[in-house]
Design a protein around this motif. Structure first.
Motif, PDB file in Angstrom:
ATOM      1  N   ARG A 104       0.834  -1.205   0.000  1.00 15.06           N
ATOM      2  CA  ARG A 104       0.000   0.000   0.000  1.00 15.06           C
ATOM      3  C   ARG A 104       0.871   1.258   0.000  1.00 15.06           C
ATOM      4  O   ARG A 104       0.593   2.216  -0.717  1.00 15.06           O
ATOM      5  N   GLN A 105       1.939   1.248   0.799  1.00 15.23           N
ATOM      6  CA  GLN A 105       2.824   2.406   0.848  1.00 15.23           C
ATOM      7  C   GLN A 105       3.533   2.615  -0.485  1.00 15.23           C
ATOM      8  O   GLN A 105       3.718   3.742  -0.935  1.00 15.23           O
ATOM      9  N   LEU A 106       3.908   1.508  -1.130  1.00 10.70           N
ATOM     10  CA  LEU A 106       4.575   1.599  -2.425  1.00 10.70           C
ATOM     11  C   LEU A 106       3.655   2.219  -3.470  1.00 10.70           C
ATOM     12  O   LEU A 106       4.069   3.101  -4.232  1.00 10.70           O
ATOM     13  N   VAL A 107       2.402   1.769  -3.501  1.00 14.32           N
ATOM     14  CA  VAL A 107       1.442   2.333  -4.458  1.00 14.32           C
ATOM     15  C   VAL A 107       1.195   3.811  -4.160  1.00 14.32           C
ATOM     16  O   VAL A 107       1.146   4.648  -5.075  1.00 14.32           O
ATOM     17  N   SER A 108       1.061   4.157  -2.880  1.00 11.74           N
ATOM     18  CA  SER A 108       0.861   5.548  -2.501  1.00 11.74           C
ATOM     19  C   SER A 108       2.035   6.414  -2.943  1.00 11.74           C
ATOM     20  O   SER A 108       1.846   7.519  -3.483  1.00 11.74           O
ATOM     21  N   ILE A 139      -6.976  13.164 -13.363  1.00  4.16           N
ATOM     22  CA  ILE A 139      -6.717  12.003 -12.511  1.00  4.16           C
ATOM     23  C   ILE A 139      -6.406  10.783 -13.362  1.00  4.16           C
ATOM     24  O   ILE A 139      -5.575   9.946 -12.996  1.00  4.16           O
ATOM     25  N   ASP A 140      -7.038  10.669 -14.535  1.00  7.69           N
ATOM     26  CA  ASP A 140      -6.728   9.569 -15.452  1.00  7.69           C
ATOM     27  C   ASP A 140      -5.240   9.588 -15.827  1.00  7.69           C
ATOM     28  O   ASP A 140      -4.602   8.526 -15.875  1.00  7.69           O
ATOM     29  N   GLU A 141      -4.708  10.777 -16.102  1.00  7.18           N
ATOM     30  CA  GLU A 141      -3.292  10.883 -16.463  1.00  7.18           C
ATOM     31  C   GLU A 141      -2.390  10.437 -15.314  1.00  7.18           C
ATOM     32  O   GLU A 141      -1.393   9.748 -15.516  1.00  7.18           O
ATOM     33  N   ILE A 142      -2.751  10.847 -14.103  1.00 11.89           N
ATOM     34  CA  ILE A 142      -1.946  10.469 -12.938  1.00 11.89           C
ATOM     35  C   ILE A 142      -1.955   8.957 -12.760  1.00 11.89           C
ATOM     36  O   ILE A 142      -0.915   8.327 -12.563  1.00 11.89           O
ATOM     37  N   ALA A 143      -3.138   8.359 -12.852  1.00 10.19           N
ATOM     38  CA  ALA A 143      -3.256   6.912 -12.676  1.00 10.19           C
ATOM     39  C   ALA A 143      -2.460   6.176 -13.751  1.00 10.19           C
ATOM     40  O   ALA A 143      -1.739   5.216 -13.454  1.00 10.19           O
ATOM     41  N   LYS A 195      -7.817   4.238 -12.411  1.00 15.83           N
ATOM     42  CA  LYS A 195      -8.418   5.415 -11.771  1.00 15.83           C
ATOM     43  C   LYS A 195      -9.080   5.006 -10.450  1.00 15.83           C
ATOM     44  O   LYS A 195      -9.034   5.744  -9.467  1.00 15.83           O
ATOM     45  N   ARG A 196      -9.673   3.828 -10.454  1.00 15.73           N
ATOM     46  CA  ARG A 196     -10.315   3.330  -9.232  1.00 15.73           C
ATOM     47  C   ARG A 196      -9.295   3.180  -8.109  1.00 15.73           C
ATOM     48  O   ARG A 196      -9.583   3.496  -6.952  1.00 15.73           O
ATOM     49  N   THR A 197      -8.099   2.703  -8.461  1.00 15.81           N
ATOM     50  CA  THR A 197      -7.040   2.568  -7.451  1.00 15.81           C
ATOM     51  C   THR A 197      -6.637   3.932  -6.917  1.00 15.81           C
ATOM     52  O   THR A 197      -6.409   4.093  -5.704  1.00 15.81           O
ATOM     53  N   PHE A 198      -6.535   4.927  -7.803  1.00 15.61           N
ATOM     54  CA  PHE A 198      -6.205   6.280  -7.338  1.00 15.61           C
ATOM     55  C   PHE A 198      -7.157   6.701  -6.227  1.00 15.61           C
ATOM     56  O   PHE A 198      -6.730   7.220  -5.188  1.00 15.61           O
ATOM     57  N   PHE A 199      -8.457   6.473  -6.435  1.00 18.06           N
ATOM     58  CA  PHE A 199      -9.447   6.939  -5.464  1.00 18.06           C
ATOM     59  C   PHE A 199      -9.445   6.114  -4.170  1.00 18.06           C
ATOM     60  O   PHE A 199     -10.069   6.523  -3.192  1.00 18.06           O
ATOM     61  N   ARG A 200      -8.754   4.990  -4.162  1.00 15.67           N
ATOM     62  CA  ARG A 200      -8.593   4.267  -2.908  1.00 15.67           C
ATOM     63  C   ARG A 200      -7.609   4.983  -1.994  1.00 15.67           C
ATOM     64  O   ARG A 200      -7.628   4.793  -0.776  1.00 15.67           O
ATOM     65  N   TYR A 201      -6.748   5.793  -2.586  1.00 14.25           N
ATOM     66  CA  TYR A 201      -5.681   6.456  -1.830  1.00 14.25           C
ATOM     67  C   TYR A 201      -5.929   7.952  -1.645  1.00 14.25           C
ATOM     68  O   TYR A 201      -5.578   8.522  -0.604  1.00 14.25           O
ATOM     69  N   PHE A 202      -6.506   8.585  -2.646  1.00 15.51           N
ATOM     70  CA  PHE A 202      -6.703  10.035  -2.598  1.00 15.51           C
ATOM     71  C   PHE A 202      -8.085  10.390  -3.125  1.00 15.51           C
ATOM     72  O   PHE A 202      -8.580   9.766  -4.070  1.00 15.51           O
ATOM     73  N   ALA A 203      -8.683  11.399  -2.520  1.00 20.98           N
ATOM     74  CA  ALA A 203     -10.013  11.832  -2.956  1.00 20.98           C
ATOM     75  C   ALA A 203      -9.945  12.786  -4.144  1.00 20.98           C
ATOM     76  O   ALA A 203     -10.928  12.950  -4.870  1.00 20.98           O
ATOM     77  N   VAL A 258      -1.768  17.867  -0.527  1.00 23.33           N
ATOM     78  CA  VAL A 258      -2.014  18.043   0.906  1.00 23.33           C
ATOM     79  C   VAL A 258      -1.245  16.998   1.709  1.00 23.33           C
ATOM     80  O   VAL A 258      -0.655  17.302   2.755  1.00 23.33           O
ATOM     81  N   GLN A 259      -1.226  15.751   1.222  1.00 25.11           N
ATOM     82  CA  GLN A 259      -0.482  14.701   1.920  1.00 25.11           C
ATOM     83  C   GLN A 259       1.009  15.001   1.895  1.00 25.11           C
ATOM     84  O   GLN A 259       1.719  14.774   2.883  1.00 25.11           O
ATOM     85  N   PHE A 260       1.495  15.521   0.785  1.00 18.16           N
ATOM     86  CA  PHE A 260       2.896  15.927   0.663  1.00 18.16           C
ATOM     87  C   PHE A 260       3.234  16.974   1.727  1.00 18.16           C
ATOM     88  O   PHE A 260       4.269  16.909   2.391  1.00 18.16           O
ATOM     89  N   LEU A 261       2.331  17.943   1.917  1.00 16.96           N
ATOM     90  CA  LEU A 261       2.551  18.988   2.914  1.00 16.96           C
ATOM     91  C   LEU A 261       2.481  18.431   4.334  1.00 16.96           C
ATOM     92  O   LEU A 261       3.258  18.826   5.204  1.00 16.96           O
ATOM     93  N   ALA A 262       1.546  17.506   4.559  1.00 21.73           N
ATOM     94  CA  ALA A 262       1.428  16.902   5.885  1.00 21.73           C
ATOM     95  C   ALA A 262       2.695  16.150   6.250  1.00 21.73           C
ATOM     96  O   ALA A 262       3.184  16.229   7.390  1.00 21.73           O
ATOM     97  N   ASP A 263       3.256  15.427   5.276  1.00 21.96           N
ATOM     98  CA  ASP A 263       4.485  14.682   5.527  1.00 21.96           C
ATOM     99  C   ASP A 263       5.647  15.634   5.826  1.00 21.96           C
ATOM    100  O   ASP A 263       6.510  15.331   6.649  1.00 21.96           O
ATOM    101  N   MET A 264       5.658  16.774   5.162  1.00 22.68           N
ATOM    102  CA  MET A 264       6.705  17.767   5.404  1.00 22.68           C
ATOM    103  C   MET A 264       6.661  18.245   6.859  1.00 22.68           C
ATOM    104  O   MET A 264       7.680  18.326   7.543  1.00 22.68           O
ATOM    105  N   GLY A 265       5.460  18.547   7.348  1.00 19.85           N
ATOM    106  CA  GLY A 265       5.316  19.000   8.725  1.00 19.85           C
ATOM    107  C   GLY A 265       5.677  17.929   9.734  1.00 19.85           C
ATOM    108  O   GLY A 265       6.296  18.209  10.767  1.00 19.85           O
ATOM    109  N   THR A 266       5.320  16.681   9.429  1.00 10.98           N
ATOM    110  CA  THR A 266       5.675  15.568  10.313  1.00 10.98           C
ATOM    111  C   THR A 266       7.186  15.446  10.443  1.00 10.98           C
ATOM    112  O   THR A 266       7.725  15.213  11.530  1.00 10.98           O
ATOM    113  N   GLY A 267       7.891  15.633   9.329  1.00 10.48           N
ATOM    114  CA  GLY A 267       9.348  15.554   9.341  1.00 10.48           C
ATOM    115  C   GLY A 267       9.986  16.637  10.180  1.00 10.48           C
ATOM    116  O   GLY A 267      10.983  16.396  10.883  1.00 10.48           O
TER     117      GLY A 267
END
Length: 204
Positions: A14-18, A39-43, A50-58, A65-74
């Protein structure tokens, strides 16, 4: 014998896919612009549906936002590891240098991502929201380190605020210079300015 919790194969997958989705999204968003990427391009770029993308991000925004959250955690995690007797200015400079050092390791992509965030109103607004959370986290960590009450002592929130103002100023200067200035040098210069105020707590 290690006391670290075991990470299951499913969790690692899961972490690898994320990570793959995040990398693909940031690359595309930074090179094409936020509104131009689907989102199709990203997937497709990440090699998932695309369905897998939506399992991880809305949404696309959630990736950033997750990138920024990880920055603050660090930042908070690094502050927590600094030696107890270290001057606050030194500990805080090292803490905010963590994401800057990561940027230096991937300078071209990191610069484009930072510019994307700062120049896209919706993303910049989320960045400012996260900085407010980072300030609360740094306030709590500083209060813990120094044995202060974050609810009654003004030092922790003021020190956290000064630190993040310096961090924000460095990112914006780096962005405006199109990478011409060195973030590591900029943060050093910024802390020369604010260190005397940050270290007053140890001179009482």
């Amino acid at each position: 014998m290690s006391t670290r919790p075991e990470v299951s194969l499913a969790q690692r997958k899961r972490q690898l896919v994320s990570n793959e989705l995040t990398e693909a999204a940031l690359q595309l968003l930074a090179s094409k612009g936020f509104d131009a990427v689907t989102i199709d391009e990203i997937a497709t770029s990440a090699g998932v549906s695309k369905r897998t993308f939506f399992r991880y991000f809305a949404s696309k925004e959630d990736v950033v936002v997750q990138f920024l959250a990880d920055m603050g955690t660090g930042i908070r995690a690094e502050l927590a590891t600094r030696a107890a007797g270290e001057l606050p200015s030194v500990a805080l400079r090292h803490a905010v240098s963590v994401p800057l050092d990561e940027c230096a390791g991937h300078a071209d992509r990191a610069l484009r991502v930072v510019q994307l965030i700062l120049r896209t109103p919706a993303l910049n607004a989320r960045f400012l929201e996260h900085q407010a959370q980072w300030r609360d986290d740094l306030t709590a960590e500083l209060a813990h380190r120094l044995g202060l009450d974050p609810d009654t002592d003004l030092y922790p929130p003021l020190a956290a605020g000064m630190t993040l103002t310096a961090f924000d100023a460095v990112l914006r200067r780096w962005s405006d210079s199109d990478g011409g200035e060195d973030p590591a040098e900029l943060i050093q210069r910024a802390f020369v300015v604010i260190a005397p105020a940050l270290d007053t707590v140890v001179r009482k």
